[in-house]
Write a protein that holds these residues in place. Structure first.
Motif, PDB file in Angstrom:
ATOM      1  N   THR A  86      -3.256  -6.473  -5.227  1.00 41.26           N
ATOM      2  CA  THR A  86      -2.148  -5.533  -5.377  1.00 41.26           C
ATOM      3  C   THR A  86      -0.864  -6.308  -5.654  1.00 41.26           C
ATOM      4  N   LYS A  87       0.142  -5.599  -6.156  1.00 41.22           N
ATOM      5  CA  LYS A  87       1.428  -6.255  -6.402  1.00 41.22           C
ATOM      6  C   LYS A  87       2.037  -6.759  -5.096  1.00 41.22           C
ATOM      7  N   CYS A 101       5.051  -0.610  -7.256  1.00 43.03           N
ATOM      8  CA  CYS A 101       3.955   0.010  -7.997  1.00 43.03           C
ATOM      9  C   CYS A 101       4.280   0.113  -9.480  1.00 43.03           C
ATOM     10  N   GLU A 109       3.380  -1.682  -3.827  1.00 47.24           N
ATOM     11  CA  GLU A 109       2.022  -1.382  -4.279  1.00 47.24           C
ATOM     12  C   GLU A 109       1.013  -2.033  -3.324  1.00 47.24           C
ATOM     13  N   HIS A 113      -1.238   2.576  -1.050  1.00 47.67           N
ATOM     14  CA  HIS A 113      -0.417   3.244  -2.067  1.00 47.67           C
ATOM     15  C   HIS A 113      -1.216   3.479  -3.347  1.00 47.67           C
ATOM     16  N   ILE A 114      -1.914   2.454  -3.809  1.00 48.23           N
ATOM     17  CA  ILE A 114      -2.668   2.590  -5.054  1.00 48.23           C
ATOM     18  C   ILE A 114      -3.755   3.652  -4.948  1.00 48.23           C
ATOM     19  N   CYS A 118       0.130   6.960  -4.178  1.00 42.93           N
ATOM     20  CA  CYS A 118       0.779   7.033  -5.486  1.00 42.93           C
ATOM     21  C   CYS A 118       0.564   8.451  -6.028  1.00 42.93           C
ATOM     22  N   ARG A 177      -5.449   2.053 -12.821  1.00 40.78           N
ATOM     23  CA  ARG A 177      -4.247   1.255 -12.596  1.00 40.78           C
ATOM     24  C   ARG A 177      -4.300  -0.041 -13.386  1.00 40.78           C
TER      25      ARG A 177
END
Length: 204
Positions: A86-87, A101, A109, A113-114, A118, A177
């Motif tokens: 993830t970021k 995100c 993110e 969240h992903i 989101c 994503r």
């Protein structure tokens, strides 16, 4: 001997060790985490597991026995370990310029969240999870959220095969994503169309 180099608490532990002065046996090394006294990598590994190893072992067995392609089982295993890139994770390792995100440019993110919070993911889950279950579904932390859905089995409220559907949908949301991040493909599907697409692929 150790007064000047060891803290008092450590000194007390040392002096509290009972020394056998009666037998003629020499001191020997003994690994207390195995019944034989010998070191094994298995016993060392088990000592590093969480406090409830039986519960975790059962949970991992559930993941690896889900009826789905191996790549999705591996993905869910990585998700549960918090290892997908993830970021937020990359930013913490200084491998990304921002933790935010890429789909909504909103919050950090994270895994949760992903896959759940989101807007595109939340729209999908809102259409799948019964209203009576939504408050718990959307308020649980990452660990509780994964466990409640992966261990659901054939939940009468969520429907038959929910754990498999949940895993496949999570993988497809992650794939969506990644298409956006690395291929520049942004989904033009409306929430109902996205839901239909994910459900069709999951059923297949």
């Amino acid at each position: 001997m150790f007064e000047d180099i060891l803290p008092q608490g450590i000194q007390q532990k040392i002096t509290g060790v009972a020394v056998d002065k009666l037998s003629s046996k020499e001191d020997t090394l003994f690994w207390t985490l195995s019944s034989t006294g010998r070191f094994t990598t298995k016993s060392a590994y088990q000592s590093l597991l969480p406090q409830e190893p039986d519960r975790d072992e059962k949970f991992w067995k559930i993941i690896w026995s889900l009826p789905m392609p191996e790549r999705i089982r591996c993905f869910m295993w990585m998700v549960c370990l918090g290892r997908i890139a993830t970021k937020a994770l990359l930013f913490s390792r200084k491998s990304a310029n921002s933790p935010h995100c890429v789909r909504c440019n909103g919050r950090a993110e994270t895994v949760l969240h992903i896959l759940r919070d989101c807007p595109s993911a939340a729209n999908f889950w809102t259409r799948q999870v019964p209203i009576t279950r939504q408050q718990r579904f959307f308020s649980a932390d990452t660990s509780a959220w994964l466990r409640m859905n992966l261990a659901a089995g054939d939940d009468e409220h969520l429907g038959d095969g929910w754990a498999a559907l949940f895993s496949i949908a999570a993988w497809l949301l992650w794939k969506n994503r990644n298409d956006m991040c690395f291929k520049g493909i942004s989904s033009t599907l409306t929430p109902p169309s996205l839901a239909h697409s994910i459900l069709a692929k999951a059923k297949h």
